[in-house]
Design a protein around this motif. Sequence first.
Motif, PDB file in Angstrom:
ATOM      1  N   ALA A 156     -20.430  -0.044  55.885  1.00 54.04           N
ATOM      2  CA  ALA A 156     -19.748   0.789  54.896  1.00 54.04           C
ATOM      3  C   ALA A 156     -20.406   0.701  53.517  1.00 54.04           C
ATOM      4  O   ALA A 156     -20.211   1.572  52.674  1.00 54.04           O
ATOM      5  CB  ALA A 156     -18.278   0.388  54.807  1.00 54.04           C
ATOM      6  N   ILE A 159     -18.518   6.396  54.831  1.00 55.43           N
ATOM      7  CA  ILE A 159     -17.812   6.817  56.044  1.00 55.43           C
ATOM      8  C   ILE A 159     -16.912   7.986  55.643  1.00 55.43           C
ATOM      9  O   ILE A 159     -15.788   7.807  55.188  1.00 55.43           O
ATOM     10  CB  ILE A 159     -17.038   5.651  56.681  1.00 55.43           C
ATOM     11  CG1 ILE A 159     -18.020   4.515  57.009  1.00 55.43           C
ATOM     12  CG2 ILE A 159     -16.311   6.117  57.944  1.00 55.43           C
ATOM     13  CD1 ILE A 159     -17.392   3.267  57.605  1.00 55.43           C
ATOM     14  N   HIS A 210     -15.962  10.887  57.362  1.00 54.47           N
ATOM     15  CA  HIS A 210     -15.015  11.511  58.288  1.00 54.47           C
ATOM     16  C   HIS A 210     -14.915  10.636  59.528  1.00 54.47           C
ATOM     17  O   HIS A 210     -15.853  10.567  60.320  1.00 54.47           O
ATOM     18  CB  HIS A 210     -15.483  12.922  58.666  1.00 54.47           C
ATOM     19  CG  HIS A 210     -14.524  13.626  59.578  1.00 54.47           C
ATOM     20  ND1 HIS A 210     -13.753  14.684  59.191  1.00 54.47           N
ATOM     21  CD2 HIS A 210     -14.193  13.392  60.864  1.00 54.47           C
ATOM     22  CE1 HIS A 210     -12.988  15.078  60.195  1.00 54.47           C
ATOM     23  NE2 HIS A 210     -13.239  14.306  61.225  1.00 54.47           N
ATOM     24  N   SER A 232      -9.582   6.347  59.237  1.00 51.44           N
ATOM     25  CA  SER A 232      -9.297   6.658  57.839  1.00 51.44           C
ATOM     26  C   SER A 232      -8.573   7.977  57.693  1.00 51.44           C
ATOM     27  O   SER A 232      -8.851   8.944  58.407  1.00 51.44           O
ATOM     28  CB  SER A 232     -10.605   6.723  57.054  1.00 51.44           C
ATOM     29  OG  SER A 232     -10.337   7.093  55.717  1.00 51.44           O
ATOM     30  N   GLN A 276      -8.777   9.538  54.893  1.00 46.54           N
ATOM     31  CA  GLN A 276      -9.536  10.291  53.896  1.00 46.54           C
ATOM     32  C   GLN A 276     -10.584  11.142  54.605  1.00 46.54           C
ATOM     33  O   GLN A 276     -11.287  10.663  55.487  1.00 46.54           O
ATOM     34  CB  GLN A 276     -10.243   9.343  52.936  1.00 46.54           C
ATOM     35  CG  GLN A 276     -10.928  10.088  51.807  1.00 46.54           C
ATOM     36  CD  GLN A 276     -11.368   9.138  50.722  1.00 46.54           C
ATOM     37  OE1 GLN A 276     -11.869   8.062  51.020  1.00 46.54           O
ATOM     38  NE2 GLN A 276     -11.168   9.517  49.480  1.00 46.54           N
ATOM     39  N   VAL A 277     -10.655  12.377  54.206  1.00 48.97           N
ATOM     40  CA  VAL A 277     -11.623  13.255  54.837  1.00 48.97           C
ATOM     41  C   VAL A 277     -12.437  13.967  53.771  1.00 48.97           C
ATOM     42  O   VAL A 277     -11.891  14.644  52.912  1.00 48.97           O
ATOM     43  CB  VAL A 277     -10.923  14.303  55.721  1.00 48.97           C
ATOM     44  CG1 VAL A 277     -11.939  15.281  56.257  1.00 48.97           C
ATOM     45  CG2 VAL A 277     -10.210  13.623  56.864  1.00 48.97           C
ATOM     46  N   ALA A 293      -4.255  10.989  61.561  1.00 50.53           N
ATOM     47  CA  ALA A 293      -5.324  10.000  61.425  1.00 50.53           C
ATOM     48  C   ALA A 293      -4.812   8.603  61.715  1.00 50.53           C
ATOM     49  O   ALA A 293      -3.619   8.352  61.716  1.00 50.53           O
ATOM     50  CB  ALA A 293      -5.898  10.013  60.016  1.00 50.53           C
ATOM     51  N   ARG A 294      -5.744   7.709  61.905  1.00 52.11           N
ATOM     52  CA  ARG A 294      -5.444   6.304  62.187  1.00 52.11           C
ATOM     53  C   ARG A 294      -4.454   6.141  63.344  1.00 52.11           C
ATOM     54  O   ARG A 294      -3.507   5.374  63.278  1.00 52.11           O
ATOM     55  CB  ARG A 294      -4.972   5.582  60.913  1.00 52.11           C
ATOM     56  CG  ARG A 294      -6.148   5.136  60.044  1.00 52.11           C
ATOM     57  CD  ARG A 294      -5.753   4.206  58.908  1.00 52.11           C
ATOM     58  NE  ARG A 294      -5.278   4.946  57.774  1.00 52.11           N
ATOM     59  CZ  ARG A 294      -4.109   4.758  57.198  1.00 52.11           C
ATOM     60  NH1 ARG A 294      -3.268   3.862  57.666  1.00 52.11           N
ATOM     61  NH2 ARG A 294      -3.772   5.463  56.155  1.00 52.11           N
ATOM     62  N   MET A 343      -6.214  -2.322  60.328  1.00 52.64           N
ATOM     63  CA  MET A 343      -7.025  -1.121  60.148  1.00 52.64           C
ATOM     64  C   MET A 343      -6.198   0.158  60.097  1.00 52.64           C
ATOM     65  O   MET A 343      -6.628   1.148  59.520  1.00 52.64           O
ATOM     66  CB  MET A 343      -8.064  -1.020  61.268  1.00 52.64           C
ATOM     67  CG  MET A 343      -9.081  -2.134  61.214  1.00 52.64           C
ATOM     68  SD  MET A 343     -10.350  -1.898  62.453  1.00 52.64           S
ATOM     69  CE  MET A 343     -11.613  -3.001  61.840  1.00 52.64           C
ATOM     70  N   HIS A 353      -6.639   4.540  52.024  1.00 53.17           N
ATOM     71  CA  HIS A 353      -6.956   5.469  53.100  1.00 53.17           C
ATOM     72  C   HIS A 353      -7.406   4.727  54.348  1.00 53.17           C
ATOM     73  O   HIS A 353      -7.236   5.194  55.462  1.00 53.17           O
ATOM     74  CB  HIS A 353      -8.072   6.423  52.677  1.00 53.17           C
ATOM     75  CG  HIS A 353      -7.627   7.441  51.693  1.00 53.17           C
ATOM     76  ND1 HIS A 353      -6.650   8.355  51.993  1.00 53.17           N
ATOM     77  CD2 HIS A 353      -8.009   7.684  50.420  1.00 53.17           C
ATOM     78  CE1 HIS A 353      -6.444   9.123  50.939  1.00 53.17           C
ATOM     79  NE2 HIS A 353      -7.248   8.735  49.969  1.00 53.17           N
ATOM     80  N   ASP A 354      -8.034   3.587  54.137  1.00 55.42           N
ATOM     81  CA  ASP A 354      -8.577   2.872  55.295  1.00 55.42           C
ATOM     82  C   ASP A 354      -8.871   1.417  54.938  1.00 55.42           C
ATOM     83  O   ASP A 354      -8.732   0.988  53.788  1.00 55.42           O
ATOM     84  CB  ASP A 354      -9.841   3.558  55.830  1.00 55.42           C
ATOM     85  CG  ASP A 354     -10.854   3.814  54.724  1.00 55.42           C
ATOM     86  OD1 ASP A 354     -11.077   2.917  53.907  1.00 55.42           O
ATOM     87  OD2 ASP A 354     -11.401   4.934  54.684  1.00 55.42           O
ATOM     88  N   VAL A 355      -9.300   0.691  55.936  1.00 50.43           N
ATOM     89  CA  VAL A 355      -9.519  -0.748  55.771  1.00 50.43           C
ATOM     90  C   VAL A 355     -10.720  -1.025  54.870  1.00 50.43           C
ATOM     91  O   VAL A 355     -10.774  -2.051  54.187  1.00 50.43           O
ATOM     92  CB  VAL A 355      -9.661  -1.442  57.153  1.00 50.43           C
ATOM     93  CG1 VAL A 355     -10.984  -1.076  57.820  1.00 50.43           C
ATOM     94  CG2 VAL A 355      -9.525  -2.954  57.036  1.00 50.43           C
ATOM     95  N   VAL A 356     -11.671  -0.111  54.845  1.00 50.89           N
ATOM     96  CA  VAL A 356     -12.850  -0.319  53.998  1.00 50.89           C
ATOM     97  C   VAL A 356     -12.432  -0.309  52.525  1.00 50.89           C
ATOM     98  O   VAL A 356     -12.845  -1.169  51.733  1.00 50.89           O
ATOM     99  CB  VAL A 356     -13.929   0.761  54.281  1.00 50.89           C
ATOM    100  CG1 VAL A 356     -15.068   0.664  53.274  1.00 50.89           C
ATOM    101  CG2 VAL A 356     -14.457   0.617  55.706  1.00 50.89           C
ATOM    102  N   HIS A 383      -3.121  12.168  59.743  1.00 46.86           N
ATOM    103  CA  HIS A 383      -4.223  12.517  58.881  1.00 46.86           C
ATOM    104  C   HIS A 383      -3.920  13.509  57.822  1.00 46.86           C
ATOM    105  O   HIS A 383      -3.624  13.186  56.694  1.00 46.86           O
ATOM    106  CB  HIS A 383      -5.333  13.024  59.730  1.00 46.86           C
ATOM    107  CG  HIS A 383      -6.577  12.473  59.254  1.00 46.86           C
ATOM    108  ND1 HIS A 383      -7.318  11.609  59.952  1.00 46.86           N
ATOM    109  CD2 HIS A 383      -7.153  12.599  58.084  1.00 46.86           C
ATOM    110  CE1 HIS A 383      -8.346  11.254  59.244  1.00 46.86           C
ATOM    111  NE2 HIS A 383      -8.260  11.850  58.106  1.00 46.86           N
ATOM    112  N   PHE A 384      -4.068  14.765  58.179  1.00 51.51           N
ATOM    113  CA  PHE A 384      -3.804  15.785  57.174  1.00 51.51           C
ATOM    114  C   PHE A 384      -2.364  16.180  57.307  1.00 51.51           C
ATOM    115  O   PHE A 384      -1.997  16.821  58.251  1.00 51.51           O
ATOM    116  CB  PHE A 384      -4.619  17.044  57.422  1.00 51.51           C
ATOM    117  CG  PHE A 384      -6.035  16.817  57.705  1.00 51.51           C
ATOM    118  CD1 PHE A 384      -6.585  17.249  58.890  1.00 51.51           C
ATOM    119  CD2 PHE A 384      -6.837  16.184  56.789  1.00 51.51           C
ATOM    120  CE1 PHE A 384      -7.920  17.064  59.140  1.00 51.51           C
ATOM    121  CE2 PHE A 384      -8.164  15.993  57.047  1.00 51.51           C
ATOM    122  CZ  PHE A 384      -8.716  16.426  58.223  1.00 51.51           C
TER     123      PHE A 384
END
Lengths: 269, 441
Positions: free
Chosen positions: A47, A52, A54, A59, A61-62, B18-19, B118, B128-131, B432-433
Amino acid sequence: MDWQSRIVTAIPTAMDTKPKLAVWKFASCDGCQLSLLDCEDELLAVAQQLDIAHFSEASSQVSEGPFDLSLVEGSVSTPDDLERIQKVRQQSRFLVSIGACASAGGIQALRNYADISDYISVVYASPSYISTLKTSTPISQHVKVDFELRGCPIDKHQLLHVIQTYLQGRRPQISSDSVCVDCKRNQIPCLMVSQQQACLGPITHAGCDALCPRFNRACFGCFGPKNNCNTRSLTAWLQSEQALSKPELTRLLHTFNSDSFVEPEYAEE
Amino acid sequence: MPKNNSKRTRTIKVDYLARVEGEGALYLHYDGEKVSNVQLKIFEPPRFFEALLRGRHCSEAADITARICGICPVAYQMSAVHAVEAALAIDIDPTVRTLRRVLYCGEWIESHLLHIYMLHAPDFLGFHDVVAMAKQFPDIVARGLRLKKIGNDIVNTIGGREIHPINVRVGGFYKIPDKIKLKALLETLSAALDAAIESVCWSATLEFPDYERPYEMLALGHGDEYAMNEGRLRSNFGLDIAADQFEDTIEEEHIEYSSALHARIKGRGAYIVGPIARFNMNYTMLPKSVQMLAENLGMQPTESNPFKSIIIRGLEVVFAFEEAIRLLKQVLASDQLPRMPNLDDFLPSTPVLGCAMTEAPRGTLYHRYEIDTQGLITSANIVPPTAQNQKSIEQDLADLVPQLDQADDQLLQHRCEQAIRNYDPCISCSAHFLKIHKRSL
């Protein structure tokens, strides 16, 4: 355009912009994209090198395309997929298909040898609700694929290698040997010779480091056929030396990569 | 609540969740007083497993059905081999049973931690995510990844690889893992147990919406242990059935908007399976240490806030660590090689039927096979946990949205996505969306 020249165009000119990675899903079990999340030791490092942009499984986020590197999991099996794969290709500078579904149609390609309306009626009470194609086909049958990573599932180290070489502008060095060669290299006693197990090792693409033979189990072909393999010779041998019947041979070849193994000419029983 | 003038209708549309695992969308219409329509649409392409299994040899069921889910392949392999063994009347060796339970512990650990860190925690912490979460909480994420990897280590050591393991077969394993490797695994697990406890304590510090619903909860129950591979299916409303009664009790309905079939109890309706159901139904079978930990965290039966499932998953992770440690010690202390019967010796003289239920990370997974005299499958039925939870997820949303009448669109959308993810609906696309369309009447 070959791999090298695509790489050159793929690397963004501005040094402060990270290449954008996208992960796409078609008909699949999610296992191959999960391989990326299973890189517990490397995920955060990846990362740092890649944005990343999409990855729905991981995630919410897109980002908008275009994407520098797209990993595509799954096979094309619905009318909607036919359009979506074209859009994915248009938005992707470099497209890598990951896994047996994406490179060979997957287990769901067994429908290609059956009557799809029969399949639907076995599973669903109201067939009219189901929108599906008669076949499950690999990504490469629909759009240009820049690199195919084999396996059901893929090997996560090979996936990291593909990402790493992409970042370095190099071509991936993935062995094109057979599982059989890996087995010999690891000095594992041959299961066909010593135990009369019906093994697909001689014709299966390497990538698992002879995993099943290590576990005293004959190879069942997760990684699909190696290039120019002699399927007919092996099946003839299995028929004559191990008395495998035609249905047994068909089952052996018809699993996760059924469409990519050359259909053998069976000897009369 | 003021009506008329301030009455708003809201339509929530999540085109791609998502996820979560698999492809799904959410459509929800709220008329200002109640939710008049809620659809969790599963548009995951149908792959027709029950059809393609016909004509396959029963020895292949474990490897083929594993491909239904890359996140919980062990669960599919376990239900498949147990169903085939039930059909062919194959008894398995106690050591095989123990090692299968350790393997399942590995999948629970790996799958639960994937979801906790995650997929679910980013909801609670606003990432938004784990990162993104790792940038602010590097140590917490590092701990999650380390623990997750240990789950994968277990599956690797016993199953051969973490996704679609290759070592499970009807009657046992292809190869019993070397003791040296099992000993190394035991050491890794023992060294990380404290981190697993810290992990669940951390998850209990998250903020939870005040929400409860009187669910009917179904989980396997077993007299001697926290059920995984065997038991009767029981509920808090008095259900108590064996595997062969499953299809008489549970019916599946084909809904127009979903390629997943909806399950419900005949004559009763929706229910839930999974960690919350297991925790409430089988609390007394947890080791005392885990019960004490749960109590300290304020978690006791009956806990019916689905948002707190993240804590329960953490408790099950601690349980799975302790259980795997206990069982590995048992296996290492024994010098006997397990007896592993050969399937070919058990082919039936007349067609047979076998079914089995096991506890996948997400809940009860049912398999049924009919097998002919050559060992070929003539008919198969598989009921996965997410199909069983789908109706309850929709009911949660219908129940939750009116309570959030005053919430802005962003919070409403966020809560809906989070409510779906409470169930860990197989990971690839859970929320997700979300597009919220709002208009005043």
